[in-house]
Design a protein around this motif. Sequence first.
Motif, PDB file in Angstrom:
ATOM      1  N   ASP A  28       0.848  -1.183   0.000  1.00 44.62           N
ATOM      2  CA  ASP A  28       0.000   0.000   0.000  1.00 44.62           C
ATOM      3  C   ASP A  28       0.893   1.246   0.000  1.00 44.62           C
ATOM      4  OD1 ASP A  28      -2.084   1.753   0.296  1.00 44.62           O
ATOM      5  OD2 ASP A  28      -3.080   0.502   1.777  1.00 44.62           O
ATOM      6  N   PRO A  29       0.869   2.052  -1.084  1.00 45.33           N
ATOM      7  CA  PRO A  29       1.830   3.149  -1.158  1.00 45.33           C
ATOM      8  C   PRO A  29       1.443   4.378  -0.355  1.00 45.33           C
ATOM      9  CG  PRO A  29       0.478   3.159  -3.097  1.00 45.33           C
ATOM     10  CD  PRO A  29       0.023   1.995  -2.287  1.00 45.33           C
ATOM     11  N   ARG A  30       0.262   4.378   0.260  1.00 45.51           N
ATOM     12  CA  ARG A  30      -0.187   5.602   0.924  1.00 45.51           C
ATOM     13  C   ARG A  30       0.622   5.834   2.184  1.00 45.51           C
ATOM     14  NH1 ARG A  30      -6.377   4.214   1.570  1.00 45.51           N
ATOM     15  NH2 ARG A  30      -5.516   2.191   2.093  1.00 45.51           N
ATOM     16  N   VAL A  31       1.229   6.996   2.271  1.00 47.72           N
ATOM     17  CA  VAL A  31       1.901   7.401   3.511  1.00 47.72           C
ATOM     18  C   VAL A  31       1.400   8.782   3.856  1.00 47.72           C
ATOM     19  CG1 VAL A  31       4.057   6.138   3.620  1.00 47.72           C
ATOM     20  CG2 VAL A  31       3.822   7.997   2.028  1.00 47.72           C
ATOM     21  N   LYS A  32       1.821   9.242   5.050  1.00 46.86           N
ATOM     22  CA  LYS A  32       1.338  10.533   5.507  1.00 46.86           C
ATOM     23  C   LYS A  32       1.896  11.621   4.599  1.00 46.86           C
ATOM     24  CE  LYS A  32       0.500  12.331  10.049  1.00 46.86           C
ATOM     25  NZ  LYS A  32       0.691  12.116  11.441  1.00 46.86           N
ATOM     26  N   GLU A  33       1.049  12.506   4.147  1.00 43.65           N
ATOM     27  CA  GLU A  33       1.481  13.549   3.221  1.00 43.65           C
ATOM     28  C   GLU A  33       2.132  14.669   4.009  1.00 43.65           C
ATOM     29  OE1 GLU A  33      -1.601  14.187   0.282  1.00 43.65           O
ATOM     30  OE2 GLU A  33      -0.873  16.236   0.083  1.00 43.65           O
ATOM     31  N   ARG A  34       3.071  15.302   3.417  1.00 45.56           N
ATOM     32  CA  ARG A  34       3.840  16.318   4.115  1.00 45.56           C
ATOM     33  C   ARG A  34       3.030  17.588   4.273  1.00 45.56           C
ATOM     34  NH1 ARG A  34       8.304  20.086   1.234  1.00 45.56           N
ATOM     35  NH2 ARG A  34       7.513  21.802   2.439  1.00 45.56           N
ATOM     36  N   LYS A  35       3.276  18.320   5.366  1.00 49.22           N
ATOM     37  CA  LYS A  35       2.564  19.567   5.591  1.00 49.22           C
ATOM     38  C   LYS A  35       3.252  20.641   4.770  1.00 49.22           C
ATOM     39  CE  LYS A  35       2.265  23.097   9.186  1.00 49.22           C
ATOM     40  NZ  LYS A  35       2.035  24.131   8.242  1.00 49.22           N
ATOM     41  N   LYS A  36       2.498  21.501   4.128  1.00 51.85           N
ATOM     42  CA  LYS A  36       3.104  22.542   3.296  1.00 51.85           C
ATOM     43  C   LYS A  36       3.111  23.874   4.029  1.00 51.85           C
ATOM     44  CE  LYS A  36       1.879  19.419   0.154  1.00 51.85           C
ATOM     45  NZ  LYS A  36       0.876  18.388   0.256  1.00 51.85           N
ATOM     46  N   PRO A  37       4.111  24.739   3.749  1.00 51.73           N
ATOM     47  CA  PRO A  37       4.105  26.045   4.423  1.00 51.73           C
ATOM     48  C   PRO A  37       2.996  26.907   3.847  1.00 51.73           C
ATOM     49  CG  PRO A  37       5.862  25.947   2.817  1.00 51.73           C
ATOM     50  CD  PRO A  37       5.237  24.587   2.847  1.00 51.73           C
ATOM     51  N   GLY A  38       2.394  27.697   4.724  1.00 51.83           N
ATOM     52  CA  GLY A  38       1.279  28.516   4.275  1.00 51.83           C
ATOM     53  C   GLY A  38      -0.044  27.800   4.402  1.00 51.83           C
ATOM     54  N   GLN A  39       0.003  26.520   4.789  1.00 52.12           N
ATOM     55  CA  GLN A  39      -1.250  25.786   5.003  1.00 52.12           C
ATOM     56  C   GLN A  39      -1.174  25.147   6.369  1.00 52.12           C
ATOM     57  OE1 GLN A  39      -1.555  22.906   1.999  1.00 52.12           O
ATOM     58  NE2 GLN A  39      -1.795  24.363   0.330  1.00 52.12           N
ATOM     59  N   GLU A  40      -2.343  24.798   6.895  1.00 55.71           N
ATOM     60  CA  GLU A  40      -2.315  24.232   8.238  1.00 55.71           C
ATOM     61  C   GLU A  40      -1.921  22.765   8.233  1.00 55.71           C
ATOM     62  OE1 GLU A  40      -5.466  26.049  10.780  1.00 55.71           O
ATOM     63  OE2 GLU A  40      -5.696  23.928  11.252  1.00 55.71           O
ATOM     64  N   GLY A  41      -2.285  22.075   7.158  1.00 60.27           N
ATOM     65  CA  GLY A  41      -1.977  20.655   7.090  1.00 60.27           C
ATOM     66  C   GLY A  41      -1.583  20.338   5.671  1.00 60.27           C
ATOM     67  N   PRO A  42      -1.622  19.072   5.259  1.00 58.99           N
ATOM     68  CA  PRO A  42      -1.240  18.781   3.873  1.00 58.99           C
ATOM     69  C   PRO A  42      -2.204  19.366   2.855  1.00 58.99           C
ATOM     70  CG  PRO A  42      -1.628  16.774   5.136  1.00 58.99           C
ATOM     71  CD  PRO A  42      -1.877  17.887   6.054  1.00 58.99           C
ATOM     72  N   ARG A  43      -3.517  19.410   3.222  1.00 55.35           N
ATOM     73  CA  ARG A  43      -4.449  19.989   2.261  1.00 55.35           C
ATOM     74  C   ARG A  43      -5.208  21.172   2.859  1.00 55.35           C
ATOM     75  NH1 ARG A  43      -5.426  16.181  -2.101  1.00 55.35           N
ATOM     76  NH2 ARG A  43      -3.411  15.142  -2.175  1.00 55.35           N
ATOM     77  N   ARG A  44      -5.406  21.136   4.170  1.00 50.73           N
ATOM     78  CA  ARG A  44      -6.254  22.151   4.783  1.00 50.73           C
ATOM     79  C   ARG A  44      -5.562  23.494   4.746  1.00 50.73           C
ATOM     80  NH1 ARG A  44     -10.051  24.458   7.495  1.00 50.73           N
ATOM     81  NH2 ARG A  44      -9.541  25.573   9.388  1.00 50.73           N
ATOM     82  N   LYS A  45      -6.259  24.525   4.280  1.00 51.63           N
ATOM     83  CA  LYS A  45      -5.689  25.877   4.282  1.00 51.63           C
ATOM     84  C   LYS A  45      -6.130  26.576   5.560  1.00 51.63           C
ATOM     85  CE  LYS A  45      -5.169  25.027  -0.202  1.00 51.63           C
ATOM     86  NZ  LYS A  45      -5.311  23.611  -0.206  1.00 51.63           N
ATOM     87  N   PHE A  46      -5.475  27.674   5.860  1.00 49.05           N
ATOM     88  CA  PHE A  46      -5.876  28.432   7.039  1.00 49.05           C
ATOM     89  C   PHE A  46      -7.269  29.002   6.831  1.00 49.05           C
ATOM     90  CE2 PHE A  46      -2.261  27.939   9.419  1.00 49.05           C
ATOM     91  CZ  PHE A  46      -1.114  28.256   8.726  1.00 49.05           C
ATOM     92  N   THR A  47      -7.897  29.314   7.967  1.00 47.99           N
ATOM     93  CA  THR A  47      -9.252  29.858   7.861  1.00 47.99           C
ATOM     94  C   THR A  47      -9.215  31.145   7.059  1.00 47.99           C
ATOM     95  OG1 THR A  47      -9.331  29.178  10.138  1.00 47.99           O
ATOM     96  CG2 THR A  47     -11.260  30.271   9.264  1.00 47.99           C
ATOM     97  N   TRP A  48     -10.102  31.245   6.106  1.00 52.35           N
ATOM     98  CA  TRP A  48     -10.081  32.423   5.229  1.00 52.35           C
ATOM     99  C   TRP A  48     -10.881  33.528   5.885  1.00 52.35           C
ATOM    100  CZ3 TRP A  48     -13.995  34.843   2.194  1.00 52.35           C
ATOM    101  CH2 TRP A  48     -13.483  35.783   1.253  1.00 52.35           C
ATOM    102  N   LYS A  49     -10.212  34.651   6.143  1.00 49.21           N
ATOM    103  CA  LYS A  49     -10.927  35.757   6.753  1.00 49.21           C
ATOM    104  C   LYS A  49     -11.114  36.828   5.700  1.00 49.21           C
ATOM    105  CE  LYS A  49     -10.043  35.072  11.478  1.00 49.21           C
ATOM    106  NZ  LYS A  49      -8.680  34.664  11.733  1.00 49.21           N
TER     107      LYS A  49
END
Lengths: 356, 382
Positions: free
Chosen positions: A333-354
């Motif tokens: 199974d190739p799925r591993v934890k995705e890396r967190k990106k700068p400017g985002q809270e998690g690998p996909r989640r972006k910061f709350t948009w104000k």
Amino acid sequence: TLRLICTTAAVQRKNAGASGPEKYTEAFIKKQIEEFNLGKRHLANMMGEDPETFTQEDIDRAIAYLFPSGLFDKQARPLMKHPTEVFPEQRKIQWGEDGRPFHFLFYTGKQSYYSLMHETYEKLLNVQKHQDQLKAEDQLKAEDLPLQKEKRNLAGSRWLTKIELEEMLVEKVSDDDYSRFIRLLQKLAALPCADIEEKYIQKFSKEVPAQLQRVVIEPLQYDERGVAFSTGEGKRKTASATAVVYDNGTGKITVNGIDILHYFPVLQDREQLLFPFQFLGRIGKHDMVCTVSGGGRSAQAGAIRLASAKALRSFVTEKEVEFMRQAGLLTVDPRVKERKKPGQEGPRRKFTWKKR
Amino acid sequence: QLDRGCALHTAARGGLSSVSSQDVPTERPRAVFHTSESDPAKHTEQHEGRLYNIPLEEVKAVFPHGLPYRFQQQIQTFNEARVMVRKPALELLACLKGSNFAHPAVRYVLYGERGTGKTMTLCHVVHYCSKQGWLVLHIPDAHLWVKNCKELLQSSYKKDRLDQPLQASVWLKNFKSSNERFLQEIKTQKKYLWGKQESTEEGRPLGEVVEQGLARVRSASDAVGVVLRELRQQSHRGSFRLLVAVDGVNALWGRTSLRKEDKSPVSPEELTLVHNLRKMLRNDWSGGAIVTTLSQTGSLFKPSSAYTPQELLGKEGFDALDPFVPIPVPNYSPREFESCYGYYLERKWLQHEKAHTEDGKAELQFLSGSNPRQLDRLAGPL
């Protein structure tokens, strides 16, 4: 047009050499080569090795030792190679001092491509002439040649890709031109007497070795009591497991010395363990002893499942191995934890948009 | 596989099995997994692995408060109470039948991993004893007395002890309903004072003490203590046999989760109920037996993998219960598993198509690890 079905890393690389006029002069490249050789001798002295017998592998090892880097991309790490490998091939100036070009096809714009086409067509005409000669002498010889051709095709060869052709000719080749060339090559290869030009055709074809690899199924081993057993290893998302499956068992499974009912209190994990045995219909027939480390609850269950499926291959016919493979029991199974990106809270989640 | 099962069971049939199981097995496979021997006294190894029926009226009379919750739900669903005869129960029954009642009471401790059927075995033994006419002192779960108590009163009898009126009154009610006739026969031997005005004279039937406890909730715990002491003193006379059945006995020696008003933790000795029960469990009286189970599920502050008497009782408890007969209760044997599975099938509890196949059975056995509780939970949604 030809469509690429199999892709490898080599295929996807872009060819920088065939674009545009020279960026590096010849003198520059010569200087780089001298510097490289001097540097190689210095490096050998530094490492205490003999400068005369210092190979490229030694250079790589020395650089990795002197400049350790934690970067994941191998191509981003410090590199010391011969300048011909580092600087892409450039086209030298194609015309002399009087402004007269060297090649006769220079004014077509794609001189190497057209010269290649001419050559290939010449070979084709050669072969046809040879064929006619043979037909004039004897009709029977033409039949034994197709056999040799099948052997060559079955070996899993593929034609050069467009990018590889561009590299070879050091000039840009368009899609249409490339497809024309490949069609010509195929026509040449399809002729019964093409063996004469075999060497020429081999210049433009490559073997695909990946298909020739076959996964070797280990034979069963027997321990002291005479019971057949086999081992398998599996990984899933940081958890790694080894499983030993014994024959003539009651269906008892032990993980790290603990019964599965205690090690995996959750039903879902036990179902994962059950799956390979249930698929083969051998639930109560095998005993299993496994060791597992790393990962979490689910990852360990998945790792053990893979390990037990691999171990069960030795007990089972080839057809069933193929069924298991298609059921996905044997794939990592190739799925591993995705890396967190700068400017985002998690690998996909972006910061709350104000809004403001 | 049902036919194979039939052959196995019919081969092991004894003469005590009744008519229904002698019918042609293939037509009525239900009889194979059941015996209609509903008197536990007659259960022997031949009945091992089979389920026997307890009539519902008896259930209400004998077990007002003893059965596990899930089993009570099952009784309601299937409209009958079927208990499996298992080896530990048979061992215990054999010991009880052969025990000498002139000697001090022997203590039996049933222990095993979670969900292997210790409470059900205890209920089986209780049913046997009540059928035989013993006086059954059944405490359903000692853990209920050491945690989640809303009211703690300071005892009027001894200053530093704490009373639990609610739990005591509940227990007295159930005790009364299960042992009615004994309460009329047994007479008190001492005069007891309840507070300033009420008292119970010597020679009054025990039923009055129980009534007193139920009427005056404040003194319920003391009433319990009185009952226990009377029973202890009178059992050696031989007019009745006394069975003390305690479930979750490790609660009596562990820690409690109760706190006094000044937030200091309460130790079990400070609770009247626990104190009296501990006196009961000492084997200084004769004329009966003590059967207890250890239970990890309700226990406080104990790791979930502990199941041996040593771990769960702690040093204090182990010393207090010291000469005891440990009886391990294992998971289902393959035969027991088959009969349980057959019972579920026959009552149409397993509705999934695959559950009826051989593969389904193997799957269930694998996934539940032959653990009765796991099997019960697995079979639930199917």
